[in-house]
Design an enzyme around this catalytic site. Structure first.
Site, mmCIF file in Angstrom:
data_model
loop_
_atom_site.group_PDB
_atom_site.id
_atom_site.type_symbol
_atom_site.label_atom_id
_atom_site.label_comp_id
_atom_site.label_asym_id
_atom_site.label_seq_id
_atom_site.Cartn_x
_atom_site.Cartn_y
_atom_site.Cartn_z
ATOM 1 C CG ASP A 1 -0.290 -0.407 2.518
ATOM 2 O OD1 ASP A 1 0.951 -0.417 2.569
ATOM 3 O OD2 ASP A 1 -0.997 -0.696 3.483
ATOM 4 C CG HIS B 1 -6.089 -1.826 8.896
ATOM 5 N ND1 HIS B 1 -6.230 -0.724 9.705
ATOM 6 C CD2 HIS B 1 -4.757 -1.924 8.651
ATOM 7 C CE1 HIS B 1 -5.050 -0.185 9.931
ATOM 8 N NE2 HIS B 1 -4.129 -0.894 9.307
HETATM 9 C C1 GLP Z 1 -0.602 0.361 8.600
HETATM 10 C C2 GLP Z 1 -0.261 -0.413 7.352
HETATM 11 C C3 GLP Z 1 -0.492 -1.885 7.541
HETATM 12 C C4 GLP Z 1 0.140 -2.347 8.836
HETATM 13 C C5 GLP Z 1 -0.535 -1.656 9.984
HETATM 14 C C6 GLP Z 1 -0.024 -2.092 11.351
HETATM 15 O O1 GLP Z 1 -1.916 0.753 8.665
HETATM 16 N N1 GLP Z 1 -0.974 0.016 6.216
HETATM 17 O O2 GLP Z 1 0.046 -2.589 6.431
HETATM 18 O O3 GLP Z 1 0.000 -3.722 8.966
HETATM 19 O O4 GLP Z 1 -0.284 -0.259 9.818
HETATM 20 O O5 GLP Z 1 1.109 -1.377 11.704
HETATM 21 P P1 GLP Z 1 2.037 -1.688 12.924
HETATM 22 O O6 GLP Z 1 2.885 -2.836 12.515
HETATM 23 O O7 GLP Z 1 2.842 -0.455 13.122
HETATM 24 O O8 GLP Z 1 1.158 -2.003 14.070
#
Ligand code: GLP
Length: 243
Positions: free
Chosen positions: A67, A138
């Protein structure tokens, strides 16, 4: 679904890095799907360490990122392209022309989504897709309610996601309202999916993943339908979870 429990973040990162390194050694022209966020940083550090020590080569590897924010150029420090460059790509011998991202600055975003989906197909699909999960379940930026048949598309970020992700920006006002993300069906086409989950703030979503049926209000739950789905999860993210 295969669940690998680890005692902490470092062990989770080690196990994830090992799976990725094995894939690269087995198939030197594999297509790897990478994710951003805080969770995979330890894994990327270990890939870099292994590259320096053992010369695992990424020269022919293709990489596809999940993304990107709409409106952020690759030179913006909070763009995902910038993140990946700094956390991983500039430290290994991956070829710049083999690095693929959705372009959040494209004039025609719909066309850009189609182009990106074609890139995935033309590369023959993703061999190993690394994923993190948002606190609301998500994956990529597929927020609750995203149809399971979705391909790469533009999304409106929820206020919760903007707030959580504001830690990568100077101020929440700078967090874009939209992003381009691979869709759920694009993700599910990957041959192997590797989900990393760490920390107490993920305990609730982990509990939901393990106890709830597959439904679109919890996008991550759809991964349970995938025939080759591995979750590596640390103790903190399993707090209060009976497994
Ligand atoms: C963002 C990204 C995701 C990721 C999520 C969790 O929203 N688009 O791909 O998995 O954050 O992030 P973190 O690993 O910092 O908790």
């Amino acid at each position: 679904m295969k669940l690998i429990k680890t005692k902490d973040y470092d062990e989770m990162s080690m196990k994830a890095a090992q799976i990725i390194i094995n894939k690269v050694r087995q198939n030197e022209s594999a297509t790897l799907g990478f994710a951003t966020g805080g969770t995979p940083i330890g894994t990327y550090d270990l890939l870099i360490k292994d590259f320096k020590q053992n010369c695992t080569s990424y020269e022919q590897i293709n990489s596809i990122n999940l993304d990107e924010y709409v409106g952020l150029h690759s030179t913006h420090p909070s763009s995902y392209r910038y993140f990946m460059h700094n956390q991983l790509f500039k430290h290994i011998n991956i070829s710049p022309e083999n690095i693929y991202f959705p372009d959040g600055t494209a004039e025609d975003l719909q066309l850009e989504c189609e182009r990106f989906e074609n890139v995935i197909q033309n590369l023959g699909g993703i061999d190993l897709q690394l994923l993190g999960v948002g606190q609301n379940g998500h994956i990529g930026f597929n927020e609750p309610g995203t149809p399971f048949h979705s391909v790469t598309h533009v999304v409106e970020l929820t206020e919760n996601t903007r707030k959580v992700n504001s830690r990568f920006f100077n101020h929440i006002n700078e967090v874009p309202y939209k992003a381009i993300t691979m869709g759920i069906s694009s993700i599910l086409k990957s041959k192997h999916i590797l989900l990393l989950v760490s920390g107490e703030e993920k305990a609730e979503v982990m509990q939901r993943l393990l106890s709830e049926d597959v439904h679109d209000q919890l996008p991550v739950s759809v991964l349970k339908k995938h025939p080759h789905f591995t979750v590596i999860c640390d103790e903190k993210a399993l707090k209060g979870v009976k497994v």
